[in-house]
Write a protein that holds these residues in place. Structure first.
Motif: not given
Length: 818
Positions: A650-659
């Protein structure tokens, strides 16, 4: 297998090496053995028996041992020594040292070492003897092989063979013992052997009887082929045996030999003369450390089963007048404290006294200590009486900040295992069920304390709600303790209770941290009991621990545990199984593995479940098929239901810069795609599918509980919906059969198995950890030092690893605190 083969090879090599030294000196024939120690080895409970038949000590109880001294003379003259021997044996090992001065041979010293293996029903053994002539230092080797079988209380059969390694001497023979009454009151015995020397052989036989008219007195008589009569008498008391016997011609015209013996130990002096013992000592239960439910290597503290057995032994021990309950440094869960307190209440009911010592005591330890006639508090100690509280942590806001979403797939009113991640406070359903649980256990403790300390309700409420924190002086002024100080005050309190001082203390626990013990007047006290006077394998009750999460290979390790339960149920001498369940649940598959194993075991032997601190959800699933379920007042049980949770990005990957980018075949193939956790939440259609799946598993759970407990599905449904209960409520609702603990479960198992009152029971605890496994576990743990995981991290990691799975599970972060 390789280790076993290596051990046997080493033993055989040891005996073969000794056989190199073989000279032809005096050979101890079975005739001489029989005349030296009277009854056959399979009949006489004696350390010297293993010298004649090395399989004898394999029949003993593990941990028991004997030492015996024998002195044989030519006629009455004490200075006309023929034999002087010392013999020692324990379960696997026997040692014998016999010095002989015979008219037809040089003086010789016979050293014998034997090994045995087997059970109390059948045993095998082998021994090696090295005979040395002190005059010139020469010696020869001999060997002996033996087997003993006691298939029933009435019969003992034995066989032995032996000879010199150089082949000059060889003998073989058998023996039989019969107990017509089934006990050691009357034993008839007989033996036959043939000895070969060069081309000659000689036969020998003897018959006789052994009578124990009263415990501790044995009268023996035997008649042999050479027309000699052997008569003997032995007296035993408190681990000491004194015996004497004579060998005469059948016309009693003279005395050929006299044999005198003295023995110390568990078997040689059994049974004991019923001389009244005036209790002269107290037993100190030094409980320092954490109470553990099952023994293991390298674990400090005390063990529940052993401590319960020690209390029971002290209850029946006429030499123990009372108990000093030393709670310094002691901790245990609430259910185990209740079990120990219940055992101590039974101890007190015999008229014996208990004095408790506390220093840093909380509400639980004080409840435990209140069983005592007097409570002594360390003058520098602290007593806290805070009561009980239910605490739960909520991590929704934490997960929101991390960018982790959680969907609670919950369709049952009280199944709240996922609330820690979806809420910020207790739900109405949680408040209802936990308040009811708190009311049960707090009300129970309140009633016990008010009765034990003669408190009114107003006084109790003031103690909990207004005062709650006590020094030793204020605790005494309030009447919560009866004295302040340390060992001197404990000693004077005992003197007041008994009317005289007590100078001798037995200690169970670590004597180095004992309150009352000293090295001169104290001794260690364990749970071992005097062996019962019956042949054959005693009744066995297996105590199997089912602890931890219901998981296939971790926690409860259901894959191994289910096999173990079935295997133990098939063992001939196991008459019943007691399963100790302490589990918050977990995997439904793992719980069902164990439950089905219990149902299969019931076809062989009675199975009784005793619930520990928690046996709820999957823990209850494990328990439901038992013949009888025992729960303690403080047990948390029930929670019949299942739940699932869905953790997603729910936003974790965005915070980590992962797509992420995916291709799929199948409308739902992307459900589990993602980094660390699924990339999306469930759709409404997917949630509906989960609902059907969860309710289907719930219906199966309810149906199995109904079948196991003999209830209708409607009756189970009315008390299910995932709701937790105390042990008290569980008994009222039919989810458990009786209030009790491990000792009660064992007694119920005894009755269900039809084991007679008074018969000793051997307890076998499972699973057992090997010494090697324990060493390796400690080495791995100590190899690298990492910060301990917090309960939140540990629980979150488990939930994510089980993401989307439907689980019968309690909230793992749930804690009961003071």
């Amino acid at each position: 297998m390789k280790k076993t083969k290596f051990r046997y090879a080493a033993v055989l090599f040891f005996f073969a090496a000794l056989s190199v030294f073989s000279y032809d000196f005096h050979y101890f024939s079975p005739q001489e053995m029989s005349q030296l120690w009277g009854p056959t080895p399979g009949v006489r409970e004696s350390a010297v028996s293993a010298f004649a038949n090395p399989s004898y000590n394999g029949l003993q109880v593990p941990g028991y041992s004997d030492v015996e001294l024998l002195y044989a003379t030519d006629g009455y003259a004490l200075d006309a020594m023929q034999h002087l021997g010392m013999f020692y044996n324990t379960r696997r090992l026997s040692l014998g040292l016999l010095y002989s001065s015979l008219p037809d041979a040089e003086d010789q010293l016979n050293f014998n070492i034997g090994l045995s293996f087997g059970s109390r029903a059948i045993s095998f053994g082998l021994s090696n003897g090295s005979v040395i002539t002190p005059s010139d230092g020469r010696f020869f080797g001999n060997y002996r092989l033996g087997a003993l079988s006691r298939p029933m209380r009435f019969l003992s059969l034995g066989f032995s063979m032996g000879g010199t390694y150089n082949g000059d001497w060889f003998d073989m023979g058998g023996e039989v013992g019969v107990r017509p009454l089934g006990s050691n009151l009357l034993t008839l015995f007989g033996t036959y052997s043939r000895t070969f020397h060069d081309s000659d052989h000689e036969d020998f036989w003897s018959v006789g009887l052994d009578v124990k008219p009263i415990p501790g007195i044995a009268v023996r008589g035997a008649y042999s082929k050479d027309e000699r009569i052997s008569l003997g008498l032995s007296v035993s008391w408190e681990g000491l045996s004194i015996s004497g016997s004579s060998v005469t011609p059948r016309n009693f015209s003279s005395v050929t030999n006299m044999v005198y013996g003295i023995g110390l130990g568990d078997y040689v002096a059994t049974p004991s003369l019923p001389i009244p013992v005036t209790g002269s000592r107290y037993l100190e239960l030094n409980l320092k450390g954490t109470l553990r439910t099952k023994p293991s290597y390298f674990s400090g503290g005390t063990f529940l089963v052993e401590t319960l057995r020690v209390i029971k032994k002290a209850e029946n021990d006429p030499d123990i007048r009372g108990i000093v309950l030393n709670t310094s440094g002691f901790s245990a869960d609430r259910e185990s404290l209740w079990e120990l307190r219940r055992a101590l209440e039974n101890f007190k009911s015999t008229g014996k006294h208990i004095v408790a010592f506390i220093d840093e005591a909380d509400f639980d330890i004080y409840y435990f200590a209140s069983v005592a006639d007097r409570i002594i508090m360390d003058s520098g100690g602290t007593l806290t009486m805070f009561g009980y509280a239910v605490g739960r942590g909520y991590f929704k806001n934490t997960l929101d900040k991390l960018g982790i979403g959680v969907t609670e797939l919950r369709y049952l009113t009280y199944k709240s295992a996922a609330e820690s991640y979806t809420r910020t406070d207790l739900s109405g359903a949680d408040r209802e069920q936990y308040n009811a649980y708190l009311d049960d256990i707090f009300g129970y403790t309140k009633t016990v304390l008010m009765r034990a300390r003669s408190l009114s309700e107003e006084e109790f409420n003031a103690i909990i709600n207004e005062e709650y924190l006590y020094s030793s002086r204020s605790a005494r002024a309030r009447g919560l303790v009866d004295g302040t100080g340390r060992e001197e005050i404990v000693g004077s309190t005992i003197r007041e209770l008994e009317g005289r001082p007590i100078y001798s203390y037995a200690v169970h626990g670590n004597p180095k941290t004992s309150l009352m013990a000293d090295s001169y007047t104290s001794y260690r006290y364990d749970a071992r009991e005097t062996p019962e006077p019956y042949w054959g394998e005693p009744a066995r009750i297996a105590v199997i621990h089912a602890s931890g999460q219901t998981d296939m290979d971790r926690g409860m390790a259901a894959r191994q545990l289910s096999r173990l339960i079935r295997d133990v149920a098939q063992r001939v001498y196991v008459r019943a199984i007691v399963i100790r369940v302490d589990s918050p649940g977990g995997s439904a598959v793992a719980a069902d593995y164990v439950a089905e194993a219990i149902r299969d075991a019931r076809r062989q032997v009675p199975v009784v479940v005793t619930m520990g601190s928690a046996a709820a959800s999957g823990g209850y699933w494990v328990s439901m098929y038992a013949d009888h379920i025992v729960a303690a007042p403080y047990t948390m049980t029930g929670s019949i239901g299942v739940i699932a949770s869905w953790f997603y990005d729910n936003g974790l990957n965005e915070k980590l810069g992962i797509t992420l980018d995916t291709l799929q075949r199948g409308d739902h193939a992307d459900m589990l795609t993602g980094f660390i956790m699924p990339r999306r939440d469930l759709s409404e259609a997917e949630q509906e599918r989960y609902r059907l799946y969860i309710m289907d598993m719930y219906d199966e759970f309810v149906g199995k509980v109904a079948a196991g407990r003999g209830m209708t599905k409607e009756a189970v449904e009315a008390i299910a919906q995932g709701r937790i209960y105390s042990g008290l409520s569980a008994v009222e609702l039919g989810l458990a059969d009786s209030i009790g603990g491990l000792s009660d479960a064992i007694e119920i198992a005894r009755n269900l198995a039809g084991i007679q009152d008074g018969r000793q029971i051997v307890f076998e605890e499972y699973p057992t950890a090997s010494l090697f496994d324990s060493i390796m576990a400690n080495l791995v743990t100590a190899r690298i030092s990492l910060p301990e995981e917090t309960p939140f991290v540990r629980d979150l990691r488990y939930r994510i690893s089980q993401n989307g799975r439907v689980l019968p599970l309690l909230p793992l972060e749930f804690t009961l605190q003071q």
